[in-house]
Scaffold this active site. Structure first.
Site, PDB file in Angstrom:
ATOM      1  CB  THR A  19       1.942 -70.510  -3.017  1.00  0.00           C
ATOM      2  OG1 THR A  19       2.605 -69.257  -3.254  1.00  0.00           O
ATOM      3  CG2 THR A  19       0.773 -70.279  -2.077  1.00  0.00           C
ATOM      4  CB  SER A  21       3.816 -65.912  -3.099  1.00  0.00           C
ATOM      5  OG  SER A  21       4.724 -66.305  -4.097  1.00  0.00           O
ATOM      6  CE  LYS A  70       4.542 -68.364 -13.502  1.00  0.00           C
ATOM      7  NZ  LYS A  70       5.996 -68.481 -13.398  1.00  0.00           N
ATOM      8  CG  ASP A 106       8.755 -65.759 -13.485  1.00  0.00           C
ATOM      9  OD1 ASP A 106       8.715 -65.556 -12.252  1.00  0.00           O
ATOM     10  OD2 ASP A 106       7.934 -66.489 -14.069  1.00  0.00           O
ATOM     11  N   GLY A 130      16.335 -76.299 -21.254  1.00  0.00           N
ATOM     12  CA  GLY A 130      14.878 -76.188 -21.174  1.00  0.00           C
ATOM     13  C   GLY A 130      14.360 -75.106 -22.110  1.00  0.00           C
ATOM     14  CB  ALA A 131      12.576 -74.760 -24.839  1.00  0.00           C
ATOM     15  N   GLY A 132      10.723 -74.148 -21.717  1.00  0.00           N
ATOM     16  CA  GLY A 132       9.360 -73.915 -21.231  1.00  0.00           C
ATOM     17  C   GLY A 132       9.171 -72.450 -20.862  1.00  0.00           C
ATOM     18  CE1 TYR A 225      11.032 -71.444  -6.441  1.00  0.00           C
ATOM     19  CE2 TYR A 225       9.598 -72.839  -5.116  1.00  0.00           C
ATOM     20  CZ  TYR A 225       9.775 -71.880  -6.097  1.00  0.00           C
ATOM     21  OH  TYR A 225       8.678 -71.361  -6.733  1.00  0.00           O
ATOM     22  N   GLY A 244      17.010 -71.578  -7.111  1.00  0.00           N
ATOM     23  CA  GLY A 244      15.955 -70.677  -7.583  1.00  0.00           C
ATOM     24  C   GLY A 244      15.325 -69.791  -6.518  1.00  0.00           C
TER      25      GLY A 244
HETATM   26  N1  LIG Z   1      12.669 -69.879  -9.035  1.00  0.00           N
HETATM   27  C1  LIG Z   1      11.572 -69.374  -9.582  1.00  0.00           C
HETATM   28  O1  LIG Z   1      11.116 -68.275  -9.214  1.00  0.00           O
HETATM   29  C2  LIG Z   1      10.897 -70.133 -10.677  1.00  0.00           C
HETATM   30  C3  LIG Z   1      10.000 -69.469 -11.547  1.00  0.00           C
HETATM   31  C4  LIG Z   1       9.412 -70.208 -12.596  1.00  0.00           C
HETATM   32  C5  LIG Z   1       9.696 -71.562 -12.724  1.00  0.00           C
HETATM   33  N2  LIG Z   1      10.546 -72.181 -11.853  1.00  0.00           N
HETATM   34  C6  LIG Z   1      10.864 -73.614 -11.983  1.00  0.00           C
HETATM   35  O2  LIG Z   1      11.319 -73.870 -13.313  1.00  0.00           O
HETATM   36  C7  LIG Z   1      10.948 -75.194 -13.710  1.00  0.00           C
HETATM   37  C8  LIG Z   1      10.274 -75.159 -15.077  1.00  0.00           C
HETATM   38  O3  LIG Z   1       9.081 -74.390 -15.026  1.00  0.00           O
HETATM   39  P1  LIG Z   1       8.309 -73.980 -16.382  1.00  0.00           P
HETATM   40  O4  LIG Z   1       7.196 -73.106 -15.968  1.00  0.00           O
HETATM   41  O5  LIG Z   1       9.264 -73.511 -17.415  1.00  0.00           O
HETATM   42  O6  LIG Z   1       7.721 -75.409 -16.844  1.00  0.00           O
HETATM   43  P2  LIG Z   1       7.287 -75.862 -18.314  1.00  0.00           P
HETATM   44  O7  LIG Z   1       6.844 -74.690 -19.123  1.00  0.00           O
HETATM   45  O8  LIG Z   1       6.361 -77.008 -18.124  1.00  0.00           O
HETATM   46  O9  LIG Z   1       8.651 -76.411 -18.998  1.00  0.00           O
HETATM   47  C9  LIG Z   1       9.278 -77.567 -18.496  1.00  0.00           C
HETATM   48  C10 LIG Z   1      10.629 -77.761 -19.179  1.00  0.00           C
HETATM   49  O10 LIG Z   1      11.273 -78.885 -18.546  1.00  0.00           O
HETATM   50  C11 LIG Z   1      11.618 -79.847 -19.549  1.00  0.00           C
HETATM   51  N3  LIG Z   1      11.541 -81.196 -18.989  1.00  0.00           N
HETATM   52  C12 LIG Z   1      10.572 -81.674 -18.166  1.00  0.00           C
HETATM   53  N4  LIG Z   1      10.854 -82.968 -17.851  1.00  0.00           N
HETATM   54  C13 LIG Z   1      12.020 -83.279 -18.477  1.00  0.00           C
HETATM   55  C14 LIG Z   1      12.816 -84.452 -18.535  1.00  0.00           C
HETATM   56  N5  LIG Z   1      12.473 -85.564 -17.870  1.00  0.00           N
HETATM   57  N6  LIG Z   1      13.952 -84.424 -19.272  1.00  0.00           N
HETATM   58  C15 LIG Z   1      14.317 -83.300 -19.938  1.00  0.00           C
HETATM   59  N7  LIG Z   1      13.606 -82.147 -19.930  1.00  0.00           N
HETATM   60  C16 LIG Z   1      12.452 -82.147 -19.201  1.00  0.00           C
HETATM   61  C17 LIG Z   1      10.613 -79.618 -20.660  1.00  0.00           C
HETATM   62  O11 LIG Z   1      11.103 -80.166 -21.863  1.00  0.00           O
HETATM   63  P3  LIG Z   1      10.096 -80.598 -23.062  1.00  0.00           P
HETATM   64  O12 LIG Z   1       9.816 -79.344 -23.831  1.00  0.00           O
HETATM   65  O13 LIG Z   1      10.871 -81.607 -23.812  1.00  0.00           O
HETATM   66  O14 LIG Z   1       8.857 -81.166 -22.421  1.00  0.00           O
HETATM   67  C18 LIG Z   1      10.543 -78.080 -20.662  1.00  0.00           C
HETATM   68  O15 LIG Z   1      11.661 -77.542 -21.342  1.00  0.00           O
HETATM   69  C19 LIG Z   1      10.042 -75.740 -12.582  1.00  0.00           C
HETATM   70  O16 LIG Z   1      10.809 -76.595 -11.771  1.00  0.00           O
HETATM   71  C20 LIG Z   1       9.633 -74.492 -11.826  1.00  0.00           C
HETATM   72  O17 LIG Z   1       9.391 -74.761 -10.450  1.00  0.00           O
HETATM   73  C21 LIG Z   1      11.149 -71.484 -10.833  1.00  0.00           C
END
Ligand SMILES: NC(=O)c1ccc[n+]([C@@H]2O[C@H](COP(=O)([O-])OP(=O)(O)OC[C@H]3O[C@@H](n4cnc5c(N)ncnc54)[C@H](OP(=O)(O)O)[C@@H]3O)[C@@H](O)[C@H]2O)c1
Length: 279
Positions: A19, A21, A70, A106, A130-132, A225, A244
């Site tokens: 981290t 932070s 989270k 966020d 993406g849809a996470g 990042y 990021g």
């Molecule tokens: N800059 C910031 O402050 C900040 C804040 C939050 C997050 N982030 C970054 O955002 C990213 C996602 O975080 P999250 O919390 O949303 O994670 P998450 O909830 O686990 O979601 C991951 C997403 O990535 C997709 N994915 C993973 N591997 C893949 C692949 N090989 N091909 C295609 N799609 C893939 C997943 O698709 P599926 O649904 O198909 O699995 C899902 O949509 C991370 O890298 C994190 O470090 C940055």
């Protein structure tokens, strides 16, 4: 200096060693002369409830919540902000006399990082890859402003579910498929393209779409990042790119203001983050 009066802010994650932070927040507390200290806590999933009870027991002023807690932290909190409730995820908790309120900064963090780049997102067409959890937060912030959002996700069902959910926030939301994200006409209509997936974390990760189809002037963002291959290739195509780091900074600034009610010293926090990332 830590004293008997020092208020403690924590971050709960697992792993938490990476981290950035603490550097950002402790620099801000020191700069403003605030009697606070920010500490990382490695909290395993099975220990999350006890850790949240510990916020009350130890009288922590608040915490950040990061991966993988989270979403799972929600049932242990007393109240949720409108954003956190809609997104279904919390990254910031404030403790007021034992009452714990969960927030999600966020989305606002992403929007402020865009504004800082001089990008006005109002009325623009956006493609979210993406849809996470991160897509939910960013998508909510964008949809609330009534933009047109297109969602692409590897797991189609999750993408469809997010589209349906975000539509309730008032925006025009559509699903994008594999063909559309590799179609020149479709891509040319997008003003802002955002990678919210973890694709790009590894140096060898190829971008999810054909960057040769991007056009000069398009805004291309990655929540990761560093300069991912997506950003490097988009930059070569003449796009304006944003990683990021700005979102990390501005979500932290918003959390800082929730805890302390003081204005966040953003430039001090930025310097501390950049120094920590280089180190
Ligand atoms: N800059 C910031 O402050 C900040 C804040 C939050 C997050 N982030 C970054 O955002 C990213 C996602 O975080 P999250 O919390 O949303 O994670 P998450 O909830 O686990 O979601 C991951 C997403 O990535 C997709 N994915 C993973 N591997 C893949 C692949 N090989 N091909 C295609 N799609 C893939 C997943 O698709 P599926 O649904 O198909 O699995 C899902 O949509 C991370 O890298 C994190 O470090 C940055």
């Amino acid at each position: 200096m830590i004293k008997g009066t020092t208020k403690i802010i924590g971050i709960f994650g697992y792993p938490v060693e990476h981290t950035k932070s603490p550097a950002m927040h402790n620099a801000a507390f020191e700069h403003l002369g605030l009697d606070y200290c920010y500490v990382p806590f490695s909290v395993k999933p099975e220990g999350l409830k006890a850790a949240v009870d510990g916020i009350r027991a130890f009288g922590l002023a608040g915490v950040n919540i990061t991966v993988p807690h989270k979403e799972t932290v929600l049932p242990f909190l007393d109240k949720l902000s409108e954003e956190a409730s809609f997104i279904g995820a919390v990254n910031t908790v404030k403790n007021e006399n034992g009452i714990l309120t969960g927030y999600n900064t966020d989305g606002i963090g992403f929007m402020r990082s865009l504004e800082e780049k001089g990008v006005q997102a109002k009325g623009k067409k956006v493609l979210i890859l993406g849809a996470g959890g991160a897509a939910r937060a960013v998508g909510y912030a964008l949809c609330k402003e009534s933009f047109e959002c297109h969602i692409y996700n590897r797991t189609v069902e999750k993408g469809i579910a997010l589209c349906g959910h975000l539509a309730k926030a008032g925006g025009k939301v559509r699903m994008a498929d594999n063909d559309s994200i590799n179609d020149k006409v479709f891509l040319s209509e997008m003003d802002i393209l955002i990678n919210t997936t973890s694709v790009g974390l590894a140096e060898s990760d190829a971008p999810l779409l054909k960057t040769s189809l991007l056009a000069p002037g398009q805004i291309v963002c990655d929540l990761i990042y560093k300069q991912t291959s997506f950003l490097k290739e988009a930059s070569k195509a003449g796009c304006v790119t944003m990683n990021g780091l700005g979102m990390l900074l501005w979500q932290g600034a918003a959390a800082f203001e929730i805890w302390t009610a003081a204005k966040a010293p953003v430039e001090i926090m930025r310097k501390a983050l950049e120094k920590n990332l280089l180190g």
